[in-house]
Design a protein around this motif. Structure first.
Motif, PDB file in Angstrom:
ATOM      1  N   THR A 221      -2.856   6.311   3.181  1.00  0.00           N
ATOM      2  CA  THR A 221      -1.947   5.733   4.160  1.00  0.00           C
ATOM      3  C   THR A 221      -1.653   6.657   5.331  1.00  0.00           C
ATOM      4  O   THR A 221      -0.917   6.279   6.247  1.00  0.00           O
ATOM      5  CB  THR A 221      -0.627   5.346   3.483  1.00  0.00           C
ATOM      6  OG1 THR A 221      -0.019   6.517   2.909  1.00  0.00           O
ATOM      7  CG2 THR A 221      -0.861   4.314   2.399  1.00  0.00           C
TER       8      THR A 221
ATOM      9  N   LEU B  51      -4.777   3.513   8.315  1.00  0.00           N
ATOM     10  CA  LEU B  51      -5.082   3.681   6.904  1.00  0.00           C
ATOM     11  C   LEU B  51      -6.596   3.798   6.753  1.00  0.00           C
ATOM     12  O   LEU B  51      -7.347   3.081   7.426  1.00  0.00           O
ATOM     13  CB  LEU B  51      -4.587   2.493   6.073  1.00  0.00           C
ATOM     14  CG  LEU B  51      -3.075   2.274   5.972  1.00  0.00           C
ATOM     15  CD1 LEU B  51      -2.518   1.588   7.215  1.00  0.00           C
ATOM     16  CD2 LEU B  51      -2.746   1.445   4.738  1.00  0.00           C
TER      17      LEU B  51
ATOM     18  N   TRP C 193       0.829  -1.201   0.000  1.00  0.00           N
ATOM     19  CA  TRP C 193       0.000   0.000   0.000  1.00  0.00           C
ATOM     20  C   TRP C 193       0.867   1.255   0.000  1.00  0.00           C
ATOM     21  O   TRP C 193       0.407   2.328  -0.401  1.00  0.00           O
ATOM     22  CB  TRP C 193      -0.905   0.029   1.226  1.00  0.00           C
ATOM     23  CG  TRP C 193      -1.939  -1.048   1.332  1.00  0.00           C
ATOM     24  CD1 TRP C 193      -2.224  -1.803   2.428  1.00  0.00           C
ATOM     25  CD2 TRP C 193      -2.866  -1.489   0.325  1.00  0.00           C
ATOM     26  NE1 TRP C 193      -3.241  -2.680   2.170  1.00  0.00           N
ATOM     27  CE2 TRP C 193      -3.657  -2.512   0.886  1.00  0.00           C
ATOM     28  CE3 TRP C 193      -3.093  -1.131  -1.005  1.00  0.00           C
ATOM     29  CZ2 TRP C 193      -4.661  -3.164   0.174  1.00  0.00           C
ATOM     30  CZ3 TRP C 193      -4.093  -1.781  -1.724  1.00  0.00           C
ATOM     31  CH2 TRP C 193      -4.867  -2.783  -1.142  1.00  0.00           C
ATOM     32  N   TYR C 194       2.127   1.131   0.404  1.00  0.00           N
ATOM     33  CA  TYR C 194       3.022   2.279   0.521  1.00  0.00           C
ATOM     34  C   TYR C 194       3.960   2.425  -0.673  1.00  0.00           C
ATOM     35  O   TYR C 194       4.873   3.256  -0.640  1.00  0.00           O
ATOM     36  CB  TYR C 194       3.870   2.151   1.787  1.00  0.00           C
ATOM     37  CG  TYR C 194       3.076   2.111   3.062  1.00  0.00           C
ATOM     38  CD1 TYR C 194       2.697   3.274   3.720  1.00  0.00           C
ATOM     39  CD2 TYR C 194       2.682   0.892   3.609  1.00  0.00           C
ATOM     40  CE1 TYR C 194       1.959   3.229   4.888  1.00  0.00           C
ATOM     41  CE2 TYR C 194       1.939   0.834   4.778  1.00  0.00           C
ATOM     42  CZ  TYR C 194       1.578   2.004   5.408  1.00  0.00           C
ATOM     43  OH  TYR C 194       0.842   1.959   6.565  1.00  0.00           O
TER      44      TYR C 194
ATOM     45  N   ASP D 115       0.594   9.452  -1.012  1.00  0.00           N
ATOM     46  CA  ASP D 115       0.023   8.837   0.184  1.00  0.00           C
ATOM     47  C   ASP D 115      -1.259   8.062  -0.115  1.00  0.00           C
ATOM     48  O   ASP D 115      -1.920   7.585   0.819  1.00  0.00           O
ATOM     49  CB  ASP D 115      -0.263   9.904   1.248  1.00  0.00           C
ATOM     50  CG  ASP D 115       1.013  10.525   1.779  1.00  0.00           C
ATOM     51  OD1 ASP D 115       2.007   9.798   1.945  1.00  0.00           O
ATOM     52  OD2 ASP D 115       1.032  11.754   2.000  1.00  0.00           O
TER      53      ASP D 115
ATOM     54  N   LEU E 262      -2.480  -1.021  10.148  1.00  0.00           N
ATOM     55  CA  LEU E 262      -1.984  -1.893   9.085  1.00  0.00           C
ATOM     56  C   LEU E 262      -2.146  -3.356   9.477  1.00  0.00           C
ATOM     57  O   LEU E 262      -2.481  -4.201   8.627  1.00  0.00           O
ATOM     58  CB  LEU E 262      -0.522  -1.570   8.786  1.00  0.00           C
ATOM     59  CG  LEU E 262       0.113  -2.299   7.605  1.00  0.00           C
ATOM     60  CD1 LEU E 262      -0.700  -2.112   6.333  1.00  0.00           C
ATOM     61  CD2 LEU E 262       1.548  -1.834   7.399  1.00  0.00           C
TER      62      LEU E 262
END
Length: 477
Positions: A266, A210, A148-149, A241, A294
């Motif tokens: 995020t 998140l 996700w990052y 982000d 997370l």
């Protein structure tokens, strides 16, 4: 039976099959479990070294002592399991620790991402890693690692600052920016070609919840969804982000395809303008929005490994709506074919689109470089993968034929993308099918770097010939 057995080097545990389930967290994934001659469960780098030394000498080095290395067990057929030889299972190398002075986390290859995140959240930090909590650390980091990052920190491998590695000789070394720097870079996407990584040291960042906004959209809006995915992928780096995951899915309960979209911020900020185009599309039901840690997100996954999935690996394309529309058309053709072949209640499908903006490659360069070769092209990209999930015993029996149908669809998509100038060479190793060549997709310079590092750190080719699973640089033309 083996011609001889390795000396039992206590306290390293050697076990004949079947392996007691209490010693390994979680099961092997469908079609990957084997009954080898021995299981080895080391608890330290020293014990891994002892095990490799014993295995190399077994049967005077006879080639029948093949080795499989298992981290999380989530991989292609025979990538982490075998029958005639030894499975080195890294489940006991699963500790996660945080060093506040260096702001780094040390993580064992046998850990699962969900437990890694939970452990680090106790210290108020997190790391770039897998999206699914059940996936193992080792395979994902050595294969690149989509997260996700990714738009913010690059691939997961770009956050590794040091590897503890056991070489085939039994020597234990550390590879980082100043020591064994060639191996340090080669391990970022180079797979299992050099040694067994027994510890990863990762950069951390402050933990934040998140925001997940999930919406279901009717298939009649596929053109609008594709345009919104393309627009999101073309956003500049100031939107890093945010992440987007969209998929077309056939469901046997409704006997129809729908589109699922997950929008992620995020930094725990709802209503990001990054998703404005997607949010203008009508939904089948009101969108659901949740703020999750997370670890909560990773451990809420429905990924279980119980069902058999027929996939033919990922394809990378330029951010081209024409190709994405062709993908959608091919998916619907596959669904109709499988309805006739299997019956409409015996399978489900997924075809997902994952944005891969060009600046992700520059993040990798700034962090010391990796092997993925994405910096060779300035284009924004889409990573997509397709598969059919066989949901009943009768459909599971038809796995070979279903796999061929999915593979043929992927080949048609690749051919179309090539015909319009939108195909990209990169194959994401962590998703790759056994028939693909992810290492070869990294470009000539990176192939040479991997080959040279493998020759330097494994001059006898132990990991090329005695560890047959995974993608080997010796097989790259």
């Amino acid at each position: 039976m083996p011609s001889s057995t390795p000396a039992c080097l206590m306290p390293c545990t050697y076990l004949p099959p079947p392996l007691p389930s209490s010693l390994v967290r979680g099961s092997y994934w469908p079609d990957t479990q084997r009954a080898p001659w021995w299981f080895v469960l080391p608890s330290s780098a020293v014990e891994v070294s002892q095990a490799l030394t014993a295995i190399r000498s077994a049967g005077d080095g006879a080639s029948d002592w093949h080795v499989a290395i298992r981290s999380g067990g989530y991989g292609t057929r025979s990538s982490n399991s075998l029958e005639q030889g030894v499975i080195v299972d890294l489940a006991r190398l699963s500790a996660t620790a945080y060093d506040a002075a260096t702001k780094t986390a040390s993580v064992g290859p046998g850990a699962r991402w969900g437990e890694v995140y939970a452990g680090l959240e106790e210290h108020g930090v997190s790391v770039t890693g897998g999206r699914e909590g059940v996936v193992g650390v080792g395979g994902l980091l050595l294969g690149g690692g989509v997260s996700w990052y990714t738009a913010r920190t690059g691939f997961a491998c770009d956050s590794v600052v040091d590897y503890e590695v056991v070489l085939a000789s039994g020597e234990i070394i550390n590879a980082n920016a100043t020591a064994h720097a060639d191996l340090f870079r080669a391990l970022k996407g180079g797979g299992s070609n050099f040694g067994i990584v027994t510890k990863f040291h990762l950069e951390t960042f402050p933990a934040a919840n998140l925001v997940f906004d999930r919406r279901s959209i009717g298939i009649e809006h596929i053109d609008a969804v594709i345009d919104a995915v393309a627009a999101f992928t073309n956003l500049d780096q100031s939107y890093h982000d945010n992440a987007l995951f969209s998929a077309i899915q056939y469901r046997p309960d409704t006997e129809a395809s729908t589109i699922s979209v997950t929008e992620i911020n995020t930094l725990n900020r709802a209503n990001s303008t990054a998703f404005d185009a997607m949010n203008r599309i009508p939904t089948l039901a009101p969108a659901t929005t949740k703020s999750l840690t997370l670890s909560q997100s990773a451990n809420s996954s429905a990924l279980t490994g119980v069902l058999r999935s027929a996939g033919a690996g990922p394809v990378t394309i330029a951010n081209d709506p024409r190709v994405m529309r062709y993908c959608a058309e091919q998916h619907e053709s596959l669904v109709e074919d499988l309805k006739t072949f299997l019956g409409p209640k015996n399978f489900s499908t997924i075809l997902d689109f994952q944005p891969l903006p060009s600046y992700v490659a520059e993040i990798g360069v700034q962090r010391g470089g990796n092997m993925l070769g994405l910096d060779r092209s300035p284009r924004n990209r889409i990573l997509f993968a397709a598969g059919a999930i066989l949901t009943t015993p009768s459909s599971a029996d038809q796995f070979p034929q279903v796999y061929q149908k999915v593979a043929a669809m992927v080949q048609r998509i690749e051919a179309f993308a090539t015909s319009v100038g939108s195909n990209e060479e990169f194959v994401y190793l962590a998703y790759a099918d056994a028939a693909q060549d992810p290492l070869g997709s990294y470009g000539a310079a990176n192939v040479k770097h991997v080959r040279d590092a493998a020759k330097r750190y494994d001059p006898d080719g132990f990991f090329q010939h005695r560890v047959p699973g995974g993608f080997k640089i010796s097989r790259v033309r």
